[in-house]
Enzyme design. Sequence first.
Site, short mmCIF file in Angstrom:
data_model
loop_
_atom_site.label_atom_id
_atom_site.label_comp_id
_atom_site.label_asym_id
_atom_site.label_seq_id
_atom_site.Cartn_x
_atom_site.Cartn_y
_atom_site.Cartn_z
N LYS A 283 15.00 13.47 63.01
CA LYS A 283 15.36 14.72 63.58
C LYS A 283 14.39 15.48 63.03
O LYS A 283 15.14 15.89 61.76
CB LYS A 283 16.46 15.12 63.98
CG LYS A 283 16.94 15.61 65.03
CD LYS A 283 18.18 16.45 66.09
CE LYS A 283 18.09 17.20 66.57
NZ LYS A 283 19.11 17.57 67.01
N SER B 243 19.68 17.92 71.51
CA SER B 243 18.66 18.05 71.30
C SER B 243 17.93 16.74 70.90
O SER B 243 16.61 17.16 69.65
CB SER B 243 18.90 19.59 70.45
OG SER B 243 19.88 18.89 69.09
N SER C 164 24.29 16.36 71.52
CA SER C 164 23.00 16.84 71.02
C SER C 164 22.72 14.71 70.58
O SER C 164 21.20 14.76 70.68
CB SER C 164 22.35 17.73 69.93
OG SER C 164 22.54 18.72 69.94
#
Length: 464
Positions: free
Chosen positions: A76, A152, A176
């Site tokens: 990520k 996210s 997220s």
Amino acid sequence: MINLNATATDILRGIREGRTKAADLMAATFDRIEAANPGVNALVSVLDREDALELAHQADQTEPVGPLHGLPIAVKDLANAAGFVTTMGSPLFASAKAAKTDDIMVARMRDAGAIVIGKTNTPEFGLGSHTTNPVFGPTRNPWDVSSTAGGSSGGAAVALATGMLALADGSDMMGSLRNPAGWTGTYGLRPSFGAVPSEPHADSFLPQLSTNGPMARNPKDLALLLSVQAGRDPRQPHHTPLDQAGPSRPLRIGWLADWEGAFPMESGILDVCSDAIVALDALGHEIVPLSPGFAADALWDSWITLRSWQVATSLAPLEALPNGRAHLNRQAIWELDRGKAMLALEVHKASVTRSQWFAQAARLFEQVDVLALPTAQCWPFDVDMDWPKEIAGQSMDTYHRWMEVVVPASLIGLPALAVPAGFGSHGLPMGLQLIGPRGSDFRLLQMAEAYHTAVDWTSKRPDV
């Protein structure tokens, strides 16, 4: 031919047993990335194909170094991975130099044999549950490319759903790891706070809202990656040990639904999640409609105070950069200005509310083993929207109020597992949160593994 929709466990077993070459897996992975990624934009900063193949050939020429040996993975784009730029989706860092070292979690995945091939897309600074930013643009939901994938960890979820990755990491402050899993038909686990060590920043006591964790297409693979990510690290001594024992009896699951009407929900969400609850009931678990016994507004007030205060501490140094504030989006500025204006007694009051909810949750766990809530209050919205302004006729007063359903677990560091709940009438997925006491992560995963094998919607994949 390599089946990229197979479980990570099976793919890795093939590498260990010599039936699969890491180089062949890498070639198949890049074929899939080249076919699928242009339409969904899940992976960013991807290695050159030949460079990735060379790393895979090297893995084939060595003895397995760990349980992820030879597996391609992307990190990520909020975490540092050596050799890759960490942009955080911000123009401030788009031209930054590549990181020289790995963050703790990334180092653990590499040490376990994973081959880092790129980054997964994220909202700017990870703020908001819609993966879009001015550096790389939006990540699209593979079930409907006109819709958001959430965030996210949206890039990670989409890479999993489309077969570009078999395992992915993510982070979760406000859903997220859960919201994008629910919206893509995958699994995401927000671990117990302290299970997966974070980076050793200046203060380790006060900021305890966010954690890193695993994403996968099934609970067994989640458990595999969690076992790599979790564990003590002397640089970050806040540690929560995880109970390895699975459930020895049927569990009592407290269904919180819409928090007694406090969380507005779009039509169909509670119906889909109720079907998932019925499936858990059919496995022998006892479903208990449960009153939370705590005001949702109190949770929200505590949350937005502690969140803005914590986010502001990370954004303040960026604001001090030349033209720094001009490069912050309005979500970041909203959090920054609120956090900077906060009084110590406001923060203390919010933490008292958090402590009261922690005590109430402990009382609930004397009645039930698991709490259940939807992963989201709305269906995936148009990818060109910034965020939903209204849900079920109720106005949303902040950029993230529509994600309120994830706050009860995040506020007090509980493990929360997102499992696929099914599909709405429009064909889009929804997820269910299964929340346990601290340390019960593997119990949640073992319960979910039985669920995964029992219901048909968990194996569906988008046609992208």
